[in-house]
Design a protein around this motif. Structure first.
Motif, PDB file in Angstrom:
ATOM      1  N   PRO A 185     -39.097  49.086 -54.480  1.00  0.00           N
ATOM      2  CA  PRO A 185     -40.025  49.517 -55.529  1.00  0.00           C
ATOM      3  C   PRO A 185     -39.570  50.864 -56.082  1.00  0.00           C
ATOM      4  CG  PRO A 185     -40.975  49.902 -53.380  1.00  0.00           C
ATOM      5  CD  PRO A 185     -39.687  49.166 -53.150  1.00  0.00           C
ATOM      6  N   ASP A 186     -40.058  51.187 -57.286  1.00  0.00           N
ATOM      7  CA  ASP A 186     -39.673  52.452 -57.891  1.00  0.00           C
ATOM      8  C   ASP A 186     -40.236  53.579 -57.043  1.00  0.00           C
ATOM      9  OD1 ASP A 186     -38.498  54.123 -59.680  1.00  0.00           O
ATOM     10  OD2 ASP A 186     -40.250  54.210 -60.998  1.00  0.00           O
ATOM     11  N   GLY A 187     -39.369  54.439 -56.585  1.00  0.00           N
ATOM     12  CA  GLY A 187     -39.810  55.544 -55.742  1.00  0.00           C
ATOM     13  C   GLY A 187     -38.607  56.350 -55.273  1.00  0.00           C
ATOM     14  N   TYR A 241     -36.728  56.237 -52.506  1.00  0.00           N
ATOM     15  CA  TYR A 241     -35.567  55.538 -51.964  1.00  0.00           C
ATOM     16  C   TYR A 241     -34.772  54.853 -53.067  1.00  0.00           C
ATOM     17  CZ  TYR A 241     -37.894  56.364 -47.552  1.00  0.00           C
ATOM     18  OH  TYR A 241     -38.486  56.955 -46.495  1.00  0.00           O
ATOM     19  N   ARG A 242     -35.444  54.272 -54.038  1.00  0.00           N
ATOM     20  CA  ARG A 242     -34.737  53.600 -55.135  1.00  0.00           C
ATOM     21  C   ARG A 242     -33.946  54.609 -55.954  1.00  0.00           C
ATOM     22  NH1 ARG A 242     -35.019  48.741 -57.961  1.00  0.00           N
ATOM     23  NH2 ARG A 242     -34.460  48.929 -60.156  1.00  0.00           N
ATOM     24  N   ARG A 243     -34.562  55.759 -56.265  1.00  0.00           N
ATOM     25  CA  ARG A 243     -33.851  56.782 -57.030  1.00  0.00           C
ATOM     26  C   ARG A 243     -32.640  57.286 -56.259  1.00  0.00           C
ATOM     27  NH1 ARG A 243     -39.229  58.132 -58.370  1.00  0.00           N
ATOM     28  NH2 ARG A 243     -39.304  59.699 -56.728  1.00  0.00           N
ATOM     29  N   LYS A 244     -32.768  57.389 -54.946  1.00  0.00           N
ATOM     30  CA  LYS A 244     -31.644  57.845 -54.121  1.00  0.00           C
ATOM     31  C   LYS A 244     -30.495  56.841 -54.183  1.00  0.00           C
ATOM     32  CE  LYS A 244     -29.730  60.420 -50.913  1.00  0.00           C
ATOM     33  NZ  LYS A 244     -29.254  61.747 -51.215  1.00  0.00           N
ATOM     34  N   THR A 245     -30.805  55.539 -54.062  1.00  0.00           N
ATOM     35  CA  THR A 245     -29.740  54.529 -54.114  1.00  0.00           C
ATOM     36  C   THR A 245     -29.123  54.481 -55.501  1.00  0.00           C
ATOM     37  OG1 THR A 245     -31.369  52.793 -54.562  1.00  0.00           O
ATOM     38  CG2 THR A 245     -30.702  53.090 -52.279  1.00  0.00           C
ATOM     39  N   GLN A 246     -29.917  54.664 -56.550  1.00  0.00           N
ATOM     40  CA  GLN A 246     -29.364  54.673 -57.906  1.00  0.00           C
ATOM     41  C   GLN A 246     -28.440  55.865 -58.104  1.00  0.00           C
ATOM     42  OE1 GLN A 246     -32.912  54.486 -60.279  1.00  0.00           O
ATOM     43  NE2 GLN A 246     -32.837  52.263 -60.448  1.00  0.00           N
ATOM     44  N   LYS A 247     -28.791  57.000 -57.520  1.00  0.00           N
ATOM     45  CA  LYS A 247     -27.948  58.191 -57.630  1.00  0.00           C
ATOM     46  C   LYS A 247     -26.628  57.963 -56.901  1.00  0.00           C
ATOM     47  CE  LYS A 247     -27.915  63.159 -56.709  1.00  0.00           C
ATOM     48  NZ  LYS A 247     -26.584  63.199 -56.184  1.00  0.00           N
ATOM     49  N   ILE A 248     -26.679  57.367 -55.723  1.00  0.00           N
ATOM     50  CA  ILE A 248     -25.459  57.076 -54.978  1.00  0.00           C
ATOM     51  C   ILE A 248     -24.572  56.135 -55.777  1.00  0.00           C
ATOM     52  CG2 ILE A 248     -24.568  55.910 -52.912  1.00  0.00           C
ATOM     53  CD1 ILE A 248     -27.061  56.996 -51.436  1.00  0.00           C
ATOM     54  N   LYS A 249     -25.175  55.109 -56.369  1.00  0.00           N
ATOM     55  CA  LYS A 249     -24.397  54.143 -57.152  1.00  0.00           C
ATOM     56  C   LYS A 249     -23.743  54.817 -58.352  1.00  0.00           C
ATOM     57  CE  LYS A 249     -24.719  49.621 -59.345  1.00  0.00           C
ATOM     58  NZ  LYS A 249     -25.568  48.470 -59.595  1.00  0.00           N
ATOM     59  N   SER A 250     -24.492  55.649 -59.074  1.00  0.00           N
ATOM     60  CA  SER A 250     -23.906  56.313 -60.245  1.00  0.00           C
ATOM     61  C   SER A 250     -22.792  57.270 -59.830  1.00  0.00           C
ATOM     62  CB  SER A 250     -24.986  57.048 -61.045  1.00  0.00           C
ATOM     63  OG  SER A 250     -25.540  58.087 -60.276  1.00  0.00           O
ATOM     64  N   ASP A 251     -22.940  57.937 -58.677  1.00  0.00           N
ATOM     65  CA  ASP A 251     -21.868  58.810 -58.177  1.00  0.00           C
ATOM     66  C   ASP A 251     -20.622  57.998 -57.850  1.00  0.00           C
ATOM     67  OD1 ASP A 251     -23.478  60.983 -58.465  1.00  0.00           O
ATOM     68  OD2 ASP A 251     -23.968  61.185 -56.336  1.00  0.00           O
ATOM     69  N   LEU A 252     -20.802  56.837 -57.232  1.00  0.00           N
ATOM     70  CA  LEU A 252     -19.649  55.986 -56.907  1.00  0.00           C
ATOM     71  C   LEU A 252     -18.953  55.510 -58.176  1.00  0.00           C
ATOM     72  CD1 LEU A 252     -21.081  53.823 -53.988  1.00  0.00           C
ATOM     73  CD2 LEU A 252     -19.317  55.561 -53.828  1.00  0.00           C
ATOM     74  N   ILE A 253     -19.722  55.136 -59.182  1.00  0.00           N
ATOM     75  CA  ILE A 253     -19.140  54.685 -60.442  1.00  0.00           C
ATOM     76  C   ILE A 253     -18.355  55.826 -61.091  1.00  0.00           C
ATOM     77  CG2 ILE A 253     -19.715  53.953 -62.795  1.00  0.00           C
ATOM     78  CD1 ILE A 253     -22.038  52.353 -61.535  1.00  0.00           C
ATOM     79  N   GLN A 255     -34.615  77.081 -70.813  1.00  0.00           N
ATOM     80  CA  GLN A 255     -35.155  77.195 -69.456  1.00  0.00           C
ATOM     81  C   GLN A 255     -35.675  75.835 -69.037  1.00  0.00           C
ATOM     82  OE1 GLN A 255     -35.138  79.802 -67.396  1.00  0.00           O
ATOM     83  NE2 GLN A 255     -34.037  81.031 -68.896  1.00  0.00           N
ATOM     84  N   ARG A 256     -35.252  75.386 -67.868  1.00  0.00           N
ATOM     85  CA  ARG A 256     -35.736  74.100 -67.368  1.00  0.00           C
ATOM     86  C   ARG A 256     -37.114  74.254 -66.764  1.00  0.00           C
ATOM     87  NH1 ARG A 256     -31.223  70.513 -64.374  1.00  0.00           N
ATOM     88  NH2 ARG A 256     -29.935  70.156 -66.182  1.00  0.00           N
ATOM     89  N   LYS A 257     -37.884  73.198 -66.893  1.00  0.00           N
ATOM     90  CA  LYS A 257     -39.200  73.191 -66.254  1.00  0.00           C
ATOM     91  C   LYS A 257     -38.989  73.011 -64.764  1.00  0.00           C
ATOM     92  CE  LYS A 257     -41.533  71.074 -70.175  1.00  0.00           C
ATOM     93  NZ  LYS A 257     -42.233  69.908 -70.661  1.00  0.00           N
ATOM     94  N   PRO A 258     -39.820  73.639 -63.943  1.00  0.00           N
ATOM     95  CA  PRO A 258     -39.640  73.448 -62.504  1.00  0.00           C
ATOM     96  C   PRO A 258     -39.886  71.998 -62.127  1.00  0.00           C
ATOM     97  CG  PRO A 258     -41.666  74.646 -62.964  1.00  0.00           C
ATOM     98  CD  PRO A 258     -40.918  74.521 -64.254  1.00  0.00           C
ATOM     99  N   LYS A 259     -39.067  71.509 -61.222  1.00  0.00           N
ATOM    100  CA  LYS A 259     -39.172  70.115 -60.794  1.00  0.00           C
ATOM    101  C   LYS A 259     -40.453  69.934 -59.993  1.00  0.00           C
ATOM    102  CE  LYS A 259     -36.470  66.569 -58.524  1.00  0.00           C
ATOM    103  NZ  LYS A 259     -35.249  66.291 -57.772  1.00  0.00           N
ATOM    104  N   PRO A 260     -41.250  68.920 -60.317  1.00  0.00           N
ATOM    105  CA  PRO A 260     -42.489  68.729 -59.559  1.00  0.00           C
ATOM    106  C   PRO A 260     -42.172  68.347 -58.123  1.00  0.00           C
ATOM    107  CG  PRO A 260     -42.108  66.869 -61.020  1.00  0.00           C
ATOM    108  CD  PRO A 260     -41.064  67.902 -61.352  1.00  0.00           C
ATOM    109  N   SER A 261     -42.994  68.847 -57.229  1.00  0.00           N
ATOM    110  CA  SER A 261     -42.781  68.572 -55.812  1.00  0.00           C
ATOM    111  C   SER A 261     -42.970  67.086 -55.532  1.00  0.00           C
ATOM    112  CB  SER A 261     -43.776  69.382 -54.978  1.00  0.00           C
ATOM    113  OG  SER A 261     -43.691  69.016 -53.628  1.00  0.00           O
ATOM    114  N   ALA A 262     -42.168  66.576 -54.618  1.00  0.00           N
ATOM    115  CA  ALA A 262     -42.247  65.156 -54.288  1.00  0.00           C
ATOM    116  C   ALA A 262     -43.556  64.833 -53.565  1.00  0.00           C
ATOM    117  CB  ALA A 262     -41.057  64.752 -53.429  1.00  0.00           C
ATOM    118  N   PHE A 263     -44.144  65.850 -52.934  1.00  0.00           N
ATOM    119  CA  PHE A 263     -45.338  65.600 -52.139  1.00  0.00           C
ATOM    120  C   PHE A 263     -46.561  66.297 -52.725  1.00  0.00           C
ATOM    121  CE2 PHE A 263     -41.665  65.575 -49.275  1.00  0.00           C
ATOM    122  CZ  PHE A 263     -41.719  64.256 -48.877  1.00  0.00           C
ATOM    123  N   ALA A 264     -46.567  66.534 -54.032  1.00  0.00           N
ATOM    124  CA  ALA A 264     -47.678  67.258 -54.657  1.00  0.00           C
ATOM    125  C   ALA A 264     -48.991  66.506 -54.483  1.00  0.00           C
ATOM    126  CB  ALA A 264     -47.386  67.481 -56.135  1.00  0.00           C
TER     127      ALA A 264
END
Length: 187
Positions: free
Chosen positions: A36-38, A40-52, A116-125
């Motif tokens: 599901p979107d969350g 773990y999925r974002r982490k696997t997508q990041k790994i895949k894009s890095d490999l590509i 200026q970038r907006k601060p990244k929202p906390s994962a556990f907000a």
């Protein structure tokens, strides 16, 4: 069905490479496909894009290296008469070109300064908000318990008889009045 095997010495009349079907390459997968979107999925997508990205860099590097090797003439194995006499020509080897990494693109405003970038929202907000709410509710319940205990003790003191054995109605009324005020203030 698989093509028939030919005997030694015979050739395939249709051509050996014409019958074989080229399989289409499929992409590779990283992690389970049904996440599901969350996080773990974002982490696997990041790994895949890095490999590509790494594969593209390797491919570009191999292409440039092949070009360099094809342009440079191979060194002769034999020696010439000049080299045998000690008159060698010194040539400096050309450095290998490596593919350049893509420059970082930084968004710029109209005045040329980086945005200026907006601060990244906390994962556990959300979880932290829920925890804070529970903590506040627990503190409110604790204050309510302490207030009821204080009322009981005050009423017990007020109901004690005085030296003459009479009730202290003034003290009892003060305790009851404070209890009613607190009840009216809550609603």
């Amino acid at each position: 069905m698989a093509p028939k095997r030919t005997r030694d010495g015979e050739s395939n009349p249709a051509g050996s490479g014409a019958d074989q079907v080229v399989k289409k390459r499929k992409g590779f997968s990283v992690g389970p496909a049904n996440l599901p979107d969350g996080t773990y999925r974002r982490k696997t997508q990041k790994i895949k894009s890095d490999l590509i990205q790494k594969a593209k860099v390797k491919k570009a590097y191999a292409k440039i290296k092949a070009q360099e090797l094809s342009t440079n003439a191979p060194k002769p194995i034999f020696t010439t008469a000049e080299e045998e006499k000690g008159e060698t020509r010194h040539q400096q080897p050309k450095p290998e070109r490596r593919p350049e990494r893509r420059p970082e693109r930084r968004p710029r405003e109209a005045n040329g300064h980086p945005r200026q970038r907006k601060p990244k929202p906390s994962a556990f907000a959300k979880e932290m908000e829920i925890a804070e709410k529970r903590k506040q509710e627990a503190e409110a319940r604790q204050r309510e318990r302490e207030a009821r205990q204080k009322d009981r003790e005050a009423m017990a003191r007020a109901k004690r008889l005085d030296q003459n054995g009479k009730r202290r109605l003034g003290r009892e009324s003060n305790v009851l009045l404070s209890r009613v005020q607190r009840m009216v203030g809550q609603n």
